[in-house]
Design a protein around this motif. Structure first.
Motif, PDB file in Angstrom:
ATOM      1  N   GLU A  18       0.850  -1.191   0.000  1.00 48.86           N
ATOM      2  CA  GLU A  18       0.000   0.000   0.000  1.00 48.86           C
ATOM      3  C   GLU A  18       0.883   1.237   0.000  1.00 48.86           C
ATOM      4  O   GLU A  18       1.661   1.434   0.919  1.00 48.86           O
ATOM      5  CB  GLU A  18      -0.909   0.029   1.231  1.00 48.86           C
ATOM      6  CG  GLU A  18      -1.900  -1.120   1.312  1.00 48.86           C
ATOM      7  CD  GLU A  18      -2.800  -1.001   2.533  1.00 48.86           C
ATOM      8  OE1 GLU A  18      -3.452   0.056   2.688  1.00 48.86           O
ATOM      9  OE2 GLU A  18      -2.829  -1.945   3.344  1.00 48.86           O
ATOM     10  N   GLY A  19       0.778   2.043  -1.058  1.00 52.58           N
ATOM     11  CA  GLY A  19       1.598   3.229  -1.188  1.00 52.58           C
ATOM     12  C   GLY A  19       2.851   2.963  -2.003  1.00 52.58           C
ATOM     13  O   GLY A  19       2.973   1.928  -2.681  1.00 52.58           O
ATOM     14  N   SER A  20       3.793   3.885  -1.962  1.00 52.77           N
ATOM     15  CA  SER A  20       5.031   3.747  -2.743  1.00 52.77           C
ATOM     16  C   SER A  20       6.213   4.329  -1.980  1.00 52.77           C
ATOM     17  O   SER A  20       6.059   5.238  -1.170  1.00 52.77           O
ATOM     18  CB  SER A  20       4.906   4.452  -4.098  1.00 52.77           C
ATOM     19  OG  SER A  20       4.782   5.860  -3.919  1.00 52.77           O
ATOM     20  N   ILE A  21       7.402   3.785  -2.267  1.00 57.71           N
ATOM     21  CA  ILE A  21       8.651   4.273  -1.696  1.00 57.71           C
ATOM     22  C   ILE A  21       9.666   4.376  -2.825  1.00 57.71           C
ATOM     23  O   ILE A  21       9.863   3.416  -3.581  1.00 57.71           O
ATOM     24  CB  ILE A  21       9.195   3.335  -0.596  1.00 57.71           C
ATOM     25  CG1 ILE A  21       8.195   3.231   0.560  1.00 57.71           C
ATOM     26  CG2 ILE A  21      10.545   3.829  -0.089  1.00 57.71           C
ATOM     27  CD1 ILE A  21       8.603   2.238   1.633  1.00 57.71           C
ATOM     28  N   SER A  22      10.317   5.535  -2.930  1.00 56.50           N
ATOM     29  CA  SER A  22      11.341   5.743  -3.955  1.00 56.50           C
ATOM     30  C   SER A  22      12.635   6.204  -3.324  1.00 56.50           C
ATOM     31  O   SER A  22      12.627   7.000  -2.369  1.00 56.50           O
ATOM     32  CB  SER A  22      10.884   6.791  -4.978  1.00 56.50           C
ATOM     33  OG  SER A  22       9.744   6.346  -5.694  1.00 56.50           O
ATOM     34  N   VAL A  23      13.750   5.701  -3.834  1.00 59.06           N
ATOM     35  CA  VAL A  23      15.086   6.122  -3.404  1.00 59.06           C
ATOM     36  C   VAL A  23      15.740   6.816  -4.582  1.00 59.06           C
ATOM     37  O   VAL A  23      16.008   6.190  -5.616  1.00 59.06           O
ATOM     38  CB  VAL A  23      15.933   4.920  -2.945  1.00 59.06           C
ATOM     39  CG1 VAL A  23      17.332   5.383  -2.542  1.00 59.06           C
ATOM     40  CG2 VAL A  23      15.256   4.193  -1.784  1.00 59.06           C
ATOM     41  N   LEU A  24      15.960   8.133  -4.462  1.00 60.08           N
ATOM     42  CA  LEU A  24      16.547   8.936  -5.539  1.00 60.08           C
ATOM     43  C   LEU A  24      15.838   8.693  -6.872  1.00 60.08           C
ATOM     44  O   LEU A  24      16.457   8.535  -7.923  1.00 60.08           O
ATOM     45  CB  LEU A  24      18.041   8.646  -5.643  1.00 60.08           C
ATOM     46  CG  LEU A  24      18.846   9.205  -4.467  1.00 60.08           C
ATOM     47  CD1 LEU A  24      20.137   8.447  -4.270  1.00 60.08           C
ATOM     48  CD2 LEU A  24      19.140  10.692  -4.679  1.00 60.08           C
ATOM     49  N   PRO A  30      13.737  -2.260  -7.950  1.00 57.55           N
ATOM     50  CA  PRO A  30      14.339  -2.501  -6.632  1.00 57.55           C
ATOM     51  C   PRO A  30      15.862  -2.538  -6.642  1.00 57.55           C
ATOM     52  O   PRO A  30      16.501  -2.075  -5.699  1.00 57.55           O
ATOM     53  CB  PRO A  30      13.755  -3.846  -6.210  1.00 57.55           C
ATOM     54  CG  PRO A  30      13.356  -4.520  -7.488  1.00 57.55           C
ATOM     55  CD  PRO A  30      12.914  -3.405  -8.389  1.00 57.55           C
ATOM     56  N   GLY A  31      16.468  -3.096  -7.694  1.00 56.97           N
ATOM     57  CA  GLY A  31      17.923  -3.201  -7.737  1.00 56.97           C
ATOM     58  C   GLY A  31      18.597  -1.849  -7.686  1.00 56.97           C
ATOM     59  O   GLY A  31      19.543  -1.636  -6.920  1.00 56.97           O
ATOM     60  N   ARG A  40      21.618   2.147  -3.941  1.00 55.64           N
ATOM     61  CA  ARG A  40      21.915   3.486  -3.434  1.00 55.64           C
ATOM     62  C   ARG A  40      21.765   3.597  -1.920  1.00 55.64           C
ATOM     63  O   ARG A  40      21.913   4.670  -1.364  1.00 55.64           O
ATOM     64  CB  ARG A  40      20.997   4.497  -4.138  1.00 55.64           C
ATOM     65  CG  ARG A  40      21.391   4.718  -5.596  1.00 55.64           C
ATOM     66  CD  ARG A  40      20.280   5.331  -6.426  1.00 55.64           C
ATOM     67  NE  ARG A  40      20.779   5.715  -7.748  1.00 55.64           N
ATOM     68  CZ  ARG A  40      20.977   4.855  -8.750  1.00 55.64           C
ATOM     69  NH1 ARG A  40      20.726   3.570  -8.579  1.00 55.64           N
ATOM     70  NH2 ARG A  40      21.431   5.281  -9.916  1.00 55.64           N
ATOM     71  N   LEU A  41      21.469   2.475  -1.283  1.00 52.01           N
ATOM     72  CA  LEU A  41      21.250   2.454   0.158  1.00 52.01           C
ATOM     73  C   LEU A  41      22.453   1.899   0.924  1.00 52.01           C
ATOM     74  O   LEU A  41      23.102   0.955   0.481  1.00 52.01           O
ATOM     75  CB  LEU A  41      20.044   1.571   0.512  1.00 52.01           C
ATOM     76  CG  LEU A  41      18.641   2.115   0.300  1.00 52.01           C
ATOM     77  CD1 LEU A  41      17.629   1.064   0.745  1.00 52.01           C
ATOM     78  CD2 LEU A  41      18.431   3.402   1.064  1.00 52.01           C
ATOM     79  N   ARG A  53      24.051   6.770  -1.474  1.00 50.83           N
ATOM     80  CA  ARG A  53      23.593   8.161  -1.391  1.00 50.83           C
ATOM     81  C   ARG A  53      22.615   8.370  -0.245  1.00 50.83           C
ATOM     82  O   ARG A  53      22.290   9.512   0.095  1.00 50.83           O
ATOM     83  CB  ARG A  53      22.931   8.587  -2.711  1.00 50.83           C
ATOM     84  CG  ARG A  53      23.798   8.409  -3.948  1.00 50.83           C
ATOM     85  CD  ARG A  53      25.224   8.845  -3.758  1.00 50.83           C
ATOM     86  NE  ARG A  53      25.353  10.219  -3.284  1.00 50.83           N
ATOM     87  CZ  ARG A  53      26.377  10.676  -2.574  1.00 50.83           C
ATOM     88  NH1 ARG A  53      27.358   9.863  -2.223  1.00 50.83           N
ATOM     89  NH2 ARG A  53      26.421  11.932  -2.188  1.00 50.83           N
ATOM     90  N   LEU A  54      22.119   7.278   0.332  1.00 52.29           N
ATOM     91  CA  LEU A  54      21.190   7.364   1.458  1.00 52.29           C
ATOM     92  C   LEU A  54      21.566   6.298   2.475  1.00 52.29           C
ATOM     93  O   LEU A  54      21.722   5.126   2.129  1.00 52.29           O
ATOM     94  CB  LEU A  54      19.744   7.144   0.992  1.00 52.29           C
ATOM     95  CG  LEU A  54      18.674   7.020   2.080  1.00 52.29           C
ATOM     96  CD1 LEU A  54      18.547   8.327   2.868  1.00 52.29           C
ATOM     97  CD2 LEU A  54      17.332   6.635   1.461  1.00 52.29           C
TER      98      LEU A  54
END
Length: 255
Positions: free
Chosen positions: A61-67, A75-76, A81-82, A158-159
């Motif tokens: 439910e919802g979304s998560i984005s990294v940069l 996902p890769g 970047r984590l 980066r995060l």
């Protein structure tokens, strides 16, 4: 703030364990180059959120984005970047500190020579530079945690996510770790999401996301949140937002 501008963008994320709602329509951003504290008492949903960001759980439910890279669609690229420091200790105690770090680098495709150079860069000026040959089991809890933080920086993410990184440590060790992360954020130019229930780990210049009972109650720079709540400090603002003033959790946070 768009996905491309944010180091982390969490939008309308919810998660349940059976009938129990652990996260309820959570939305916030971590700007690039910022130190953002995810502040909430134990049980607020911080670890559940981290499990979603690191894909231990799927985002349903919802979304998560990294940069700008969506965790479900790409996902890769998002995970590459984590850098992650979990609450539980994860170093191999029978390996030396250098071996732990070089092994982690190898998992990210970093050659041994480059890994050793990278270790020197991160630990430059640190008292741990002379302990690289020691087995991990011979270091204190605070030193082990600092090495885990170094490991998280090895592949130049980066995060960085840190989940209650100072739990169980004494006041001096906690202060050393907070200072170490802030130094690396400044030198490496990365973004940090620091989950904690300890208000004294938060600086006036930090961004804060207040999470309680799975809901985001406030988001912004410390002075902004304090002003909105007509409070004298972030501790007072947190107490007003959560209604936890005078309860045992507030005593824990002040310890």
């Amino acid at each position: 703030m768009s996905d491309a501008e944010a180091a982390l963008d969490v939008r309308h994320v919810s998660h349940s364990y059976g009938p129990r709602r652990a996260l309820d329509d959570v939305s916030f951003t971590v700007p690039q180059g910022s130190f953002t504290a995810l502040l909430g008492p134990n049980g607020a949903g911080k670890s559940t959120l981290y499990s979603l960001i690191t894909r231990l759980f799927n985002v349903r439910e919802g979304s998560i984005s990294v940069l700008g890279h969506d965790l479900n669609r790409d996902p890769g690229e998002a995970l590459r970047r984590l850098g992650i420091v979990f609450q539980a200790r994860t170093l191999d105690l029978d390996l030396s500190i250098r071996q732990n770090l070089v092994y982690h680098a190898a998992l990210h495709g970093i050659p041994r020579a480059e890994a050793k150079q990278r270790i020197g860069e991160i630990l430059k000026g640190s008292d741990l530079i002379d302990r690289l040959g020691d087995k991990a089991r011979n270091l204190s809890g605070g030193q082990l945690r600092r090495i885990e933080i170094v490991r998280a920086f090895m592949h130049r993410p980066r995060l960085i996510l840190l989940d209650e990184p100072t739990v169980g440590l004494d006041i001096r060790s906690r202060a050393d770790i907070v200072a170490e992360v802030r130094r690396l954020v400044k030198e490496e130019g990365v973004s940090v999401l620091w989950a904690t229930h300890l208000i004294d780990e938060i600086d006036e210049s930090d961004r804060v996301v207040v999470l309680h009972h799975g809901k985001v109650l406030a988001e912004g720079l410390v002075p902004e949140i304090v002003a909105r709540e007509s409070a004298g400090s972030i501790r007072e603002a947190f107490s007003r937002l959560t209604g936890l003033a005078g309860r045992p959790v507030e005593l824990e946070m002040a310890s």
